[in-house]
Structure formats: C-alpha cells, structure tokens
Write a protein that holds these residues in place. Sequence first.
Motif, PDB file in Angstrom:
ATOM      1  N   THR A  36       0.807  -1.218   0.000  1.00 26.90           N
ATOM      2  CA  THR A  36       0.000   0.000   0.000  1.00 26.90           C
ATOM      3  C   THR A  36       0.840   1.267   0.000  1.00 26.90           C
ATOM      4  OG1 THR A  36      -0.075  -0.070   2.389  1.00 26.90           O
ATOM      5  CG2 THR A  36      -1.915  -1.067   1.228  1.00 26.90           C
ATOM      6  N   ALA A  37       2.162   1.141   0.113  1.00 27.49           N
ATOM      7  CA  ALA A  37       3.022   2.329   0.098  1.00 27.49           C
ATOM      8  C   ALA A  37       4.431   1.914  -0.306  1.00 27.49           C
ATOM      9  CB  ALA A  37       3.053   2.978   1.478  1.00 27.49           C
ATOM     10  N   GLY A  38       5.162   2.890  -0.820  1.00 27.24           N
ATOM     11  CA  GLY A  38       6.518   2.610  -1.272  1.00 27.24           C
ATOM     12  C   GLY A  38       7.408   2.059  -0.171  1.00 27.24           C
ATOM     13  N   MET A  39       7.123   2.501   1.077  1.00 26.21           N
ATOM     14  CA  MET A  39       8.014   2.085   2.158  1.00 26.21           C
ATOM     15  C   MET A  39       7.768   0.655   2.637  1.00 26.21           C
ATOM     16  SD  MET A  39       6.000   1.905   5.050  1.00 26.21           S
ATOM     17  CE  MET A  39       7.170   2.100   6.381  1.00 26.21           C
ATOM     18  N   GLN A  40       6.620   0.117   2.313  1.00 28.08           N
ATOM     19  CA  GLN A  40       6.260  -1.192   2.870  1.00 28.08           C
ATOM     20  C   GLN A  40       7.328  -2.286   2.633  1.00 28.08           C
ATOM     21  OE1 GLN A  40       2.180  -1.448   2.753  1.00 28.08           O
ATOM     22  NE2 GLN A  40       2.303  -2.555   4.657  1.00 28.08           N
ATOM     23  N   VAL A  64      -1.613  -0.887  -4.297  1.00 29.48           N
ATOM     24  CA  VAL A  64      -3.066  -1.053  -4.391  1.00 29.48           C
ATOM     25  C   VAL A  64      -3.647  -0.725  -3.027  1.00 29.48           C
ATOM     26  CG1 VAL A  64      -4.934  -2.753  -4.555  1.00 29.48           C
ATOM     27  CG2 VAL A  64      -3.165  -2.720  -6.296  1.00 29.48           C
ATOM     28  N   ARG A  65      -4.589   0.186  -2.996  1.00 27.86           N
ATOM     29  CA  ARG A  65      -5.312   0.474  -1.746  1.00 27.86           C
ATOM     30  C   ARG A  65      -6.786   0.233  -1.987  1.00 27.86           C
ATOM     31  NH1 ARG A  65      -2.387   5.839   0.994  1.00 27.86           N
ATOM     32  NH2 ARG A  65      -0.328   4.909   0.957  1.00 27.86           N
ATOM     33  N   LEU A  66      -7.387  -0.488  -1.057  1.00 28.14           N
ATOM     34  CA  LEU A  66      -8.769  -0.912  -1.289  1.00 28.14           C
ATOM     35  C   LEU A  66      -9.702  -0.350  -0.243  1.00 28.14           C
ATOM     36  CD1 LEU A  66      -7.707  -4.538  -1.943  1.00 28.14           C
ATOM     37  CD2 LEU A  66      -8.727  -3.052  -3.649  1.00 28.14           C
ATOM     38  N   GLU A  82       0.707   4.611  -8.510  1.00 23.41           N
ATOM     39  CA  GLU A  82       2.156   4.515  -8.401  1.00 23.41           C
ATOM     40  C   GLU A  82       2.639   5.558  -7.404  1.00 23.41           C
ATOM     41  OE1 GLU A  82       2.303   4.838 -12.905  1.00 23.41           O
ATOM     42  OE2 GLU A  82       4.132   3.709 -12.486  1.00 23.41           O
ATOM     43  N   MET A  83       3.568   5.145  -6.552  1.00 21.19           N
ATOM     44  CA  MET A  83       4.102   6.087  -5.581  1.00 21.19           C
ATOM     45  C   MET A  83       5.589   6.298  -5.847  1.00 21.19           C
ATOM     46  SD  MET A  83       3.869   5.997  -1.464  1.00 21.19           S
ATOM     47  CE  MET A  83       2.199   6.416  -1.127  1.00 21.19           C
ATOM     48  N   LEU A  84       5.939   7.564  -5.988  1.00 22.53           N
ATOM     49  CA  LEU A  84       7.349   7.908  -6.151  1.00 22.53           C
ATOM     50  C   LEU A  84       7.925   8.118  -4.765  1.00 22.53           C
ATOM     51  CD1 LEU A  84       6.724  10.597  -8.906  1.00 22.53           C
ATOM     52  CD2 LEU A  84       7.572   8.289  -9.284  1.00 22.53           C
ATOM     53  N   PHE A 156       1.781  12.639  11.387  1.00 23.16           N
ATOM     54  CA  PHE A 156       2.548  11.537  11.944  1.00 23.16           C
ATOM     55  C   PHE A 156       2.213  10.338  11.077  1.00 23.16           C
ATOM     56  CE2 PHE A 156       3.798   8.198  14.824  1.00 23.16           C
ATOM     57  CZ  PHE A 156       4.886   8.751  15.489  1.00 23.16           C
ATOM     58  N   TRP A 157       3.229   9.604  10.640  1.00 24.23           N
ATOM     59  CA  TRP A 157       2.932   8.499   9.717  1.00 24.23           C
ATOM     60  C   TRP A 157       3.416   7.176  10.273  1.00 24.23           C
ATOM     61  CZ3 TRP A 157       3.918   4.508   6.402  1.00 24.23           C
ATOM     62  CH2 TRP A 157       2.935   4.275   5.419  1.00 24.23           C
ATOM     63  N   ILE A 158       2.500   6.212  10.208  1.00 24.99           N
ATOM     64  CA  ILE A 158       2.837   4.854  10.632  1.00 24.99           C
ATOM     65  C   ILE A 158       2.119   3.901   9.681  1.00 24.99           C
ATOM     66  CG2 ILE A 158       0.974   4.981  12.377  1.00 24.99           C
ATOM     67  CD1 ILE A 158       2.739   3.038  14.066  1.00 24.99           C
ATOM     68  N   TRP A 195       3.094  15.688  -1.547  1.00 25.44           N
ATOM     69  CA  TRP A 195       4.300  14.930  -1.158  1.00 25.44           C
ATOM     70  C   TRP A 195       4.334  14.837   0.359  1.00 25.44           C
ATOM     71  CZ3 TRP A 195       9.504  16.234  -4.092  1.00 25.44           C
ATOM     72  CH2 TRP A 195      10.366  15.124  -4.027  1.00 25.44           C
ATOM     73  N   ASN A 196       4.781  13.702   0.815  1.00 23.93           N
ATOM     74  CA  ASN A 196       4.834  13.463   2.253  1.00 23.93           C
ATOM     75  C   ASN A 196       6.238  12.996   2.632  1.00 23.93           C
ATOM     76  OD1 ASN A 196       4.295  12.839   4.874  1.00 23.93           O
ATOM     77  ND2 ASN A 196       2.989  11.072   4.450  1.00 23.93           N
ATOM     78  N   ASN A 197       6.921  13.793   3.448  1.00 20.87           N
ATOM     79  CA  ASN A 197       8.258  13.391   3.898  1.00 20.87           C
ATOM     80  C   ASN A 197       8.168  12.955   5.358  1.00 20.87           C
ATOM     81  OD1 ASN A 197       8.637  14.784   1.489  1.00 20.87           O
ATOM     82  ND2 ASN A 197      10.613  15.624   2.108  1.00 20.87           N
ATOM     83  N   VAL A 198       8.366  11.669   5.584  1.00 19.62           N
ATOM     84  CA  VAL A 198       8.264  11.140   6.943  1.00 19.62           C
ATOM     85  C   VAL A 198       9.660  11.003   7.529  1.00 19.62           C
ATOM     86  CG1 VAL A 198       7.367   9.274   8.388  1.00 19.62           C
ATOM     87  CG2 VAL A 198       6.256   9.797   6.201  1.00 19.62           C
ATOM     88  N   PHE A 199       9.799  11.501   8.746  1.00 18.04           N
ATOM     89  CA  PHE A 199      11.090  11.404   9.415  1.00 18.04           C
ATOM     90  C   PHE A 199      11.001  10.305  10.463  1.00 18.04           C
ATOM     91  CE2 PHE A 199      10.726  15.935   8.017  1.00 18.04           C
ATOM     92  CZ  PHE A 199      11.512  15.746   6.885  1.00 18.04           C
ATOM     93  N   VAL A 218      14.626   8.674   6.441  1.00 16.76           N
ATOM     94  CA  VAL A 218      13.651   9.504   5.736  1.00 16.76           C
ATOM     95  C   VAL A 218      12.878   8.591   4.801  1.00 16.76           C
ATOM     96  CG1 VAL A 218      13.318  11.348   4.056  1.00 16.76           C
ATOM     97  CG2 VAL A 218      15.089  11.568   5.803  1.00 16.76           C
ATOM     98  N   ASP A 219      11.566   8.766   4.780  1.00 16.33           N
ATOM     99  CA  ASP A 219      10.703   7.995   3.868  1.00 16.33           C
ATOM    100  C   ASP A 219       9.777   8.995   3.211  1.00 16.33           C
ATOM    101  OD1 ASP A 219       8.568   6.426   2.801  1.00 16.33           O
ATOM    102  OD2 ASP A 219       7.568   6.515   4.764  1.00 16.33           O
ATOM    103  N   THR A 220       9.917   9.195   1.918  1.00 11.64           N
ATOM    104  CA  THR A 220       8.990  10.129   1.277  1.00 11.64           C
ATOM    105  C   THR A 220       8.113   9.401   0.271  1.00 11.64           C
ATOM    106  OG1 THR A 220       9.976  10.900  -0.810  1.00 11.64           O
ATOM    107  CG2 THR A 220      10.973  11.712   1.246  1.00 11.64           C
ATOM    108  N   GLY A 221       6.947   9.955   0.058  1.00 14.71           N
ATOM    109  CA  GLY A 221       6.012   9.353  -0.886  1.00 14.71           C
ATOM    110  C   GLY A 221       5.235  10.416  -1.627  1.00 14.71           C
ATOM    111  N   MET A 222       5.166  10.256  -2.938  1.00 14.21           N
ATOM    112  CA  MET A 222       4.449  11.237  -3.772  1.00 14.21           C
ATOM    113  C   MET A 222       3.562  10.438  -4.727  1.00 14.21           C
ATOM    114  SD  MET A 222       5.866  14.418  -5.901  1.00 14.21           S
ATOM    115  CE  MET A 222       7.325  13.864  -6.609  1.00 14.21           C
TER     116      MET A 222
HETATM  117  N1  SER Z   1       4.983   6.323   3.864  1.00 16.30           N
HETATM  118  C1  SER Z   1       4.496   7.621   3.531  1.00 16.30           C
HETATM  119  C2  SER Z   1       3.216   7.585   2.736  1.00 16.30           C
HETATM  120  O1  SER Z   1       2.767   6.527   2.335  1.00 16.30           O
HETATM  121  C3  SER Z   1       5.554   8.355   2.744  1.00 16.30           C
HETATM  122  O2  SER Z   1       6.114   7.545   1.797  1.00 16.30           O
HETATM  123  O3  SER Z   1       2.624   8.598   2.524  1.00 16.30           O
END
Ligand code: SER
Length: 581
Positions: A36-40, A64-66, A82-84, A156-158, A195-199, A218-222
């Motif tokens: 569901t996210a690039g960082m997964q 894919v998010r459902l 698609e997540m950059l 805050f992102w988790i 864009w979301n930059n998670v620290f 750092v985890d960013t997602g666009m």
């Molecule tokens: N994990 C964050 C998000 O999905 C940034 O990549 O938004």
Amino acid sequence: MNLKDLFIDFFVSKGHKQIPSAPLVPENDPSVLFNTAGMQPLIPYLMGEEHPYGKRLCDYQKCVRLTDLEEIGDKTHHTFFEMLGNWSLGDYFKKESITYSFEFLTQVLHIPIEKLAVTVYEGDEKIPRDEVSAATWKSLGIPEARIAYLGKKDNFWIPGDSGPCGGDTEIFYWRSEEKVPHDFDPNDERWVEIWNNVFMEYYQDKDGNVSELKQKNVDTGMGLERVVAVLEGVDDNYLTSVWKPLKDKLETISHKTYEGNENAFRVIMDHVRTSVFIAADPAHIRPSNTDQGYILRRLIRRAIRYARNLEIDTMSDFLEQLALVVIDEYQKYYIELSENKDFVLEVLKQEQNKFAKTLEKGLKVFEKIASKTNFIDGETAFHLYDTFGFPIELTKEEARERGLDVDYEGFKVKFLEHQEKSRTASKGKFKGGLSGNSEIETKYHTATHLLNAALKKVLGPSVHQLGSNITEERLRFDFPCDHKLTDEEKQKVEDLVNEWILEGLDVQKEVMSKEEALQSGAECMFIDKYPDEVTVYSIGNVSKELCGGPHVHNTKELGHFKIKKEESSSAGVRRIKGVLE
Ligand code: SER
C-alpha cells in the motif's frame, strides 16, 4: 519527459540508487493483501537491516489500496496507483530531505514557490515540535504564513497500527484558478497534498509502545496520479495524460464519450488497469473467492457490469483490448506486464466468460426479487452470490441504485456458515459450537461468551459472533461493527468482563429442544448447524448462548481479562484478540 524518469534522474543525481518496484503482492508479509506504500517493502531496512543498494534509495512503487471500492468513480480515487519515493536509511535527515523535495518541485517541475505550502509536526508530550523542518522551509523561502503546525492525526505516519514511524512534513499545492490566499489553511480543499516526507525515528509495536529506531530514516512518498493532475492543471485525475490512451480506447469501443459517462468510464478504466497489474504480478493470482483472488474477481466483474451500462457487448473482446492498452503503456516500466501478457489476457478472458453468462441470468433474478420487495435478506443475497456469482458488493450496488436495503450481516452469517460447512465437511467431522478441552481453553470459551455480552452492552444489540477461535494463548472473536473501537469503548468492554468475573457468576448448562432454546432468547450463531436437542449455557443473567461447551462452573475461575488487539477482519467486521491473565 515522464514524471517517473524525472524523479528517478533527479534523485540518482543526488547519490540515490534506483531500486526496482517490489511486487504488488508482498512476498513475506501475509498481514496485507497488497503493497500500500513505497516504504512497505523497505520495512526491514528502515529497522536497521543493511540494504544491498546502500543508504540512499529511490523508486516508483506499484501500490493497491482498497479502502472502499465503491468510492471509485469519482475524480480522485484509484485502486491502483504509483508512488514515487526516496529514502535515507540512517543517512541524511530532515534538512537535506526537505531541500531535495523543494529543489525537485521548483527547479525540475518548475512549480512556482507561491503555490506551495507545508505542514509540520506540532509535537506532543513525547516528541517536541519539529522546529528543524520549519526552519528549513523558511530558509528556502516558504513564508511563516504558509506553514501550518498540525498534530498526530495529520502529521505523523505509521504503516497501519505498528511499524517504523515518525512525524512528517507534507507539501501542498494550490490547485485553483483563484488567487492564492495569504495564509495557508490546510482544510481548504483547493490546497492538495502532493508529497509526504516522513522522518522515521521511532518504532511503535502492536500494543502502542514506542521506542527509538536504531537509525534515523527519511521515507517520502508522492502519488504520481495526483502530481500529474496538478502539473497538467486538471482537477479530474482521469483527464490527465496518464489515462488518455485508455480513455480514447474506451470511447472507441463504447461509441460514447467520457463526458457524460464519467462514472462508468472511471470504474472501467481503474478496474481494468488494477486487474492487469494484479494478474501480471509474480504471485500469479487468479480470480477466486478468497484474498487477492477475490479482489481480482470483484474488479473484473465490476468492470464488466459497468461496461454493460455503456452498452458494450459484455461477451466481446473489450476487456482484452483495454488490457492491451495498459500493457502497452506501462511495460517500459514494469517488465512483468509484457512477460506475463498471455497469462493476464487468459485470466481476464476466463473470468469474463464465467461471469458474463451468469450476469444476465442473475440480473433477471435480481429484477424479479427487486420488483417484489424493498429488502434483500441475507439468504437471498447469499443465493445470488452462490448461484449467480454475484459478489455481495454487486448486490449492494444494484440494490442501492433501486433504493433497496440489503441485509449485509445476514449475508455474512450465511457466507461464514457455508465456509464452516465446507471446512467441517472436508475435515470429515462435525463439532457443534466451540471445541477444545484443556483447562485454559475451557476458560477462554466462557470468556468469549462474556466478551460477546459486553460488546453488545457497549456497542448495541447488533453485535454477535461471526467467528471465534481459541488457542491455549488467547481468544479471538469477530463481530459486525462499522468502526474501529475507541479506547474508551475497549476499556468499557474490558471492565464489564472483569466485573462479571469478579461477581463470581454461576455458569448453568441446560439441555433443551432447539425451539425452546430460541424461544428462551438464547443466542446462537448458525441455527441449522445444531441438532434438534441443544445445550444452552447461561452465565448469571448476563449471557445465554447455544453452545457445545465446555465451560467453567463459575466466572471467578477466569482470572483477569485483557483486550490485546482490536482490528479490522474484513469490511464491516472487527476482530478482538483477548487474553486471560
Ligand atoms: N509512507 C508515507 C506515505 O505513504 C511516505 O512515503 O505517505
């Protein structure tokens, strides 16, 4: 140049290595159906494991998010996107990350700084306000009036309820012809998050305990679809260049225009694209009635149904034609699309053949039912599913269009009953009610009845058992409920169970006829699963249920009850795991 290429080139020029998009179906994580996210796929590395490509990474990741399939059809929702992303694994932190994002947006994408605003984490009792991020933004020229400080809910992102996490800074773009207001109001929808930059500095476990991570990441997602829409100046994501080839093809096939048929077009385009990507994934998912296969089935069937609304011949090769456009468009970036092209086309064709034939029949039956009633009961909904392959969502949608109600919970009961029957049939044995005999399991059986009763008291009478599973370690209980339980609700439930335990209520066992049991108000999960003569267990006057047992004699034998986890089990169904201590 394509946004993906611009993004990757930029971060490679800043010392990042491009990593390939991970598969949609996670390889080692059965807790989620899809990425569901690039960082997964990067979680082990965010936790400190060394990544073979180094400490600076970037990619475009299929996701894919459902959250709600039924939302697809509006301007901005997609099931696949698609997540950059770019990552620092214990390398650079806030200042560099923000500076890179700013440079990419203003110098590569040429977004005027006047159209940007940001949110920054305002902090809480444990984590201080993020002054470093705020100061960095200001040094780059973002005025104070365009910086909003927000709390945990927003900044805050988790990933889900546990994992590597931290405060974030989010970048917004002014998407409107109107003059940009002096002050940034994050609630004004003309500001869209891009864009979301998670620290990531912390790890939160499933019980909510927070510890510091070994390294600062750092985890960013666009979101690509949204940024393309912004850059192309449209407020409907489906009107961008991303969708143009598919839209054109669908217009040719249907002899209709997108304008005036937006809803059906969006559903078909979105679902076909997602189906192609799911089927092309290395996991070789085929339509089925469980997990990813069920999602794939629903997507294909929903696309076919909407094609029918556009008067497309549902037996024609329209799905194949559309799938070929998707493959053509994306194969440069996702080699699996061309490698698995035959498999994808075969999957679509087979499911289409299966569904299109029964769809017509099923819709006729549905019409007949709908003309006589304004309520589809659980049994009828299950019949439509079982005999005509109508996913429940389709029944719900058809019903909604005609202003009818559907007994979803009733359907669920039938569905689980059916599953249970086939399971016990395949095991060649039949056990009424709960089974298992160790002392601790016996205690859990009784605790399950108390939990059921407590949930009813706190959440209302619609709570009942949809599933239960007991091991020596814990109980698990599934029940219908439309929301995540609040801390307060969980506490109340726990307190009630413990109160009843302390009261020392006697557990009574009676044998009676099924009729008698029902008339006495005893609760029962699957009535026709039970023999004519049944056992009913009552606990004080708190609970009365049909059950095979075994149970303790008095609730004071149970000790102390604690809810360990409350989570979603499936749409509209919550799951509680609890222990006796
Ligand atoms: N994990 C964050 C998000 O999905 C940034 O990549 O938004």
